[in-house]
Design a protein around this motif. Structure first.
Motif, PDB file in Angstrom:
ATOM      1  N   HIS A  95     -32.132 147.574   0.671  1.00 28.89           N
ATOM      2  CA  HIS A  95     -32.157 146.956  -0.653  1.00 28.89           C
ATOM      3  C   HIS A  95     -32.111 148.013  -1.756  1.00 28.89           C
ATOM      4  CE1 HIS A  95     -36.446 147.791   0.164  1.00 28.89           C
ATOM      5  NE2 HIS A  95     -36.531 147.975  -1.148  1.00 28.89           N
ATOM      6  N   LYS A  96     -32.030 149.286  -1.353  1.00 32.69           N
ATOM      7  CA  LYS A  96     -31.949 150.356  -2.347  1.00 32.69           C
ATOM      8  C   LYS A  96     -31.344 151.590  -1.692  1.00 32.69           C
ATOM      9  CE  LYS A  96     -36.681 151.900  -1.343  1.00 32.69           C
ATOM     10  NZ  LYS A  96     -38.035 152.145  -1.907  1.00 32.69           N
ATOM     11  N   ALA A  97     -30.985 152.561  -2.518  1.00 28.19           N
ATOM     12  CA  ALA A  97     -30.417 153.810  -2.002  1.00 28.19           C
ATOM     13  C   ALA A  97     -31.459 154.553  -1.174  1.00 28.19           C
ATOM     14  CB  ALA A  97     -29.956 154.684  -3.168  1.00 28.19           C
ATOM     15  N   GLY A  98     -30.965 155.339  -0.205  1.00 27.65           N
ATOM     16  CA  GLY A  98     -31.840 156.177   0.595  1.00 27.65           C
ATOM     17  C   GLY A  98     -32.356 155.534   1.859  1.00 27.65           C
ATOM     18  N   MET A  99     -32.010 154.265   2.095  1.00 26.05           N
ATOM     19  CA  MET A  99     -32.513 153.566   3.285  1.00 26.05           C
ATOM     20  C   MET A  99     -31.511 153.484   4.420  1.00 26.05           C
ATOM     21  SD  MET A  99     -34.576 150.231   1.826  1.00 26.05           S
ATOM     22  CE  MET A  99     -34.958 149.677   3.509  1.00 26.05           C
ATOM     23  N   ALA A 100     -30.216 153.419   4.092  1.00 20.16           N
ATOM     24  CA  ALA A 100     -29.208 153.034   5.087  1.00 20.16           C
ATOM     25  C   ALA A 100     -29.133 154.016   6.257  1.00 20.16           C
ATOM     26  CB  ALA A 100     -27.840 152.896   4.430  1.00 20.16           C
ATOM     27  N   ALA A 101     -29.127 155.314   5.979  1.00 17.95           N
ATOM     28  CA  ALA A 101     -28.998 156.287   7.068  1.00 17.95           C
ATOM     29  C   ALA A 101     -30.193 156.186   8.017  1.00 17.95           C
ATOM     30  CB  ALA A 101     -28.879 157.699   6.497  1.00 17.95           C
ATOM     31  N   TRP A 102     -31.391 155.994   7.459  1.00 14.25           N
ATOM     32  CA  TRP A 102     -32.587 155.828   8.297  1.00 14.25           C
ATOM     33  C   TRP A 102     -32.489 154.567   9.151  1.00 14.25           C
ATOM     34  CZ3 TRP A 102     -36.538 151.989   7.124  1.00 14.25           C
ATOM     35  CH2 TRP A 102     -37.617 152.032   8.004  1.00 14.25           C
ATOM     36  N   ALA A 121     -24.719 148.883  12.383  1.00 17.04           N
ATOM     37  CA  ALA A 121     -25.038 149.837  11.314  1.00 17.04           C
ATOM     38  C   ALA A 121     -24.923 149.124   9.971  1.00 17.04           C
ATOM     39  CB  ALA A 121     -24.120 151.055  11.379  1.00 17.04           C
ATOM     40  N   THR A 122     -25.303 149.836   8.914  1.00 20.19           N
ATOM     41  CA  THR A 122     -25.259 149.251   7.586  1.00 20.19           C
ATOM     42  C   THR A 122     -24.842 150.302   6.570  1.00 20.19           C
ATOM     43  OG1 THR A 122     -26.485 147.869   6.006  1.00 20.19           O
ATOM     44  CG2 THR A 122     -27.707 149.676   7.048  1.00 20.19           C
ATOM     45  N   GLY A 128     -23.038 160.159  -0.306  1.00 18.01           N
ATOM     46  CA  GLY A 128     -23.186 160.405   1.122  1.00 18.01           C
ATOM     47  C   GLY A 128     -22.858 159.226   2.010  1.00 18.01           C
ATOM     48  N   VAL A 129     -22.491 158.082   1.417  1.00 15.23           N
ATOM     49  CA  VAL A 129     -22.260 156.902   2.238  1.00 15.23           C
ATOM     50  C   VAL A 129     -21.092 157.094   3.200  1.00 15.23           C
ATOM     51  CG1 VAL A 129     -20.895 155.796   0.392  1.00 15.23           C
ATOM     52  CG2 VAL A 129     -21.880 154.409   2.224  1.00 15.23           C
ATOM     53  N   ARG A 134     -19.157 157.318   8.648  1.00 20.87           N
ATOM     54  CA  ARG A 134     -18.285 157.967   9.624  1.00 20.87           C
ATOM     55  C   ARG A 134     -19.082 158.412  10.854  1.00 20.87           C
ATOM     56  NH1 ARG A 134     -13.322 159.858   9.149  1.00 20.87           N
ATOM     57  NH2 ARG A 134     -13.399 159.693   6.855  1.00 20.87           N
ATOM     58  N   GLU A 135     -20.268 158.956  10.606  1.00 19.44           N
ATOM     59  CA  GLU A 135     -21.114 159.394  11.723  1.00 19.44           C
ATOM     60  C   GLU A 135     -21.499 158.212  12.607  1.00 19.44           C
ATOM     61  OE1 GLU A 135     -25.568 161.301  12.417  1.00 19.44           O
ATOM     62  OE2 GLU A 135     -24.569 161.589  10.484  1.00 19.44           O
TER      63      GLU A 135
END
Length: 308
Positions: A95-102, A121-122, A128-129, A134-135
């Protein structure tokens, strides 16, 4: 006297009865089971917050929404297996930046220990998205979730443009909550999605909830773009028909698009038994071939699973 399962007061016998009902549904259709493209698994602390939101009838719902399957993770996985769900997903979203990679790291670990869960994934429009998407693709993600309502972002955000191109090129589907149900968001509705597809017509976009309540507009997009699909999540159920009824005049279009409608349920975050979604689809009266396609074959094709 039946024992309860210790979580929501449902009895073991009622759970057994439902399991039998679900299995009878797909056995009658001579299917090997079900493919459910829209189920939720996420880190426990995140899921508890989601449940608390539903319990409080938050502003995006405004409805009484009891969680039917308020179980620990192990039991939720076991239930899907008992139902005969051969393949499912771990739909999760920031729901905010900084969460998706985690969240993606957690989902990769969950898929590794849960082989019948498709690696999910999300994403979020942030610096950095493209790198972490891609990863995720390179490490085996086979489906993404995008939630325009909760994330409150425009799918046409410039930071996402290379991401959509990457996913279109890789053929990885994206389940997108883009309809305005149960409450509209700043960027929900068919217009932003139409602009996105005009630029990325080969994107395998799966419209969550059949695009509820803008069913007609999203059916139009599916007819215009051959890679657009719609998932059945909560659509046609008694619960959703109360506030977002599917137009009777559009039922024939469901038959015409029968190869691009896929089963989704929102398990475990549903206010009714799992089997009700299946009975709601059956109640459309579109025939057994249509049900076989929607409940197994279309999802199996999307994920590269054996056909029935």
């Amino acid at each position: 006297m039946s024992a309860t399962d210790g979580t929501d007061g449902r009895t073991e016998s009622s759970s057994d009865n439902e399991t039998a009902d679900v299995r009878r549904f797909w056995e009658r259709l001579r299917l090997p089971g079900l493919v459910d493209i829209h189920t939720h698994f996420m880190p426990e602390q995140v899921l508890r917050k989601v449940w608390a939101y539903f319990d409080a009838a938050g502003p995006l719902t405004g409805l009484e929404w009891p969680i039917t399957y308020r179980h620990e993770e192990e039991r939720r996985v076991a239930l899907l297996r008992e139902f005969g769900v051969r393949s499912f997903t771990s739909m999760l979203y920031p729901h905010k930046a900084g969460m998706a990679a985690w969240l993606n790291g957690w989902a990769a670990e969950f898929a590794a220990r849960t082989p019948d869960c498709v690696h999910t994934a999300t994403l979020f429009p942030e610096d950095g998205v493209e790198r972490y998407v891609r990863e995720a693709v390179e490490t085996g993600a086979r489906i993404f979730k995008s939630h325009l309502q909760v994330g409150a972002y425009d799918p046409n955000d410039a930071r996402l443009d290379p991401v959509w191109g990457l996913l279109a090129e890789a053929g990885v589907p994206v389940v997108m909550h883009c309809g305005s149900g149960p409450a509209p968001g700043k960027h929900t509705g068919p217009e932003p999605v139409g602009r996105l597809l005009a630029r990325h017509p080969r994107l395998r976009l799966v419209v969550a909830h059949m695009g509820m309540p803008e069913y007609t507009d999203f059916l139009d997009l599916a007819e215009r773009y051959g890679e657009v699909r719609l998932d059945t999540t909560m659509a046609f159920t008694d619960f959703s028909e109360r506030f977002a009824p599917f137009p009777e005049r559009e039922r024939a279009r469901l038959a015409d698009l029968g190869d691009r409608i896929v089963l989704g349920t929102d398990f475990p975050n549903i206010p009714y038994p799992y089997v009700h979604q299946l009975h709601a689809l059956e109640g459309l009266g579109l025939g057994d071939d249509w049900l076989r396609a929607v409940c197994y074959e279309n999802g199996a094709r999307l994920f590269g699973l054996p056909h029935s």
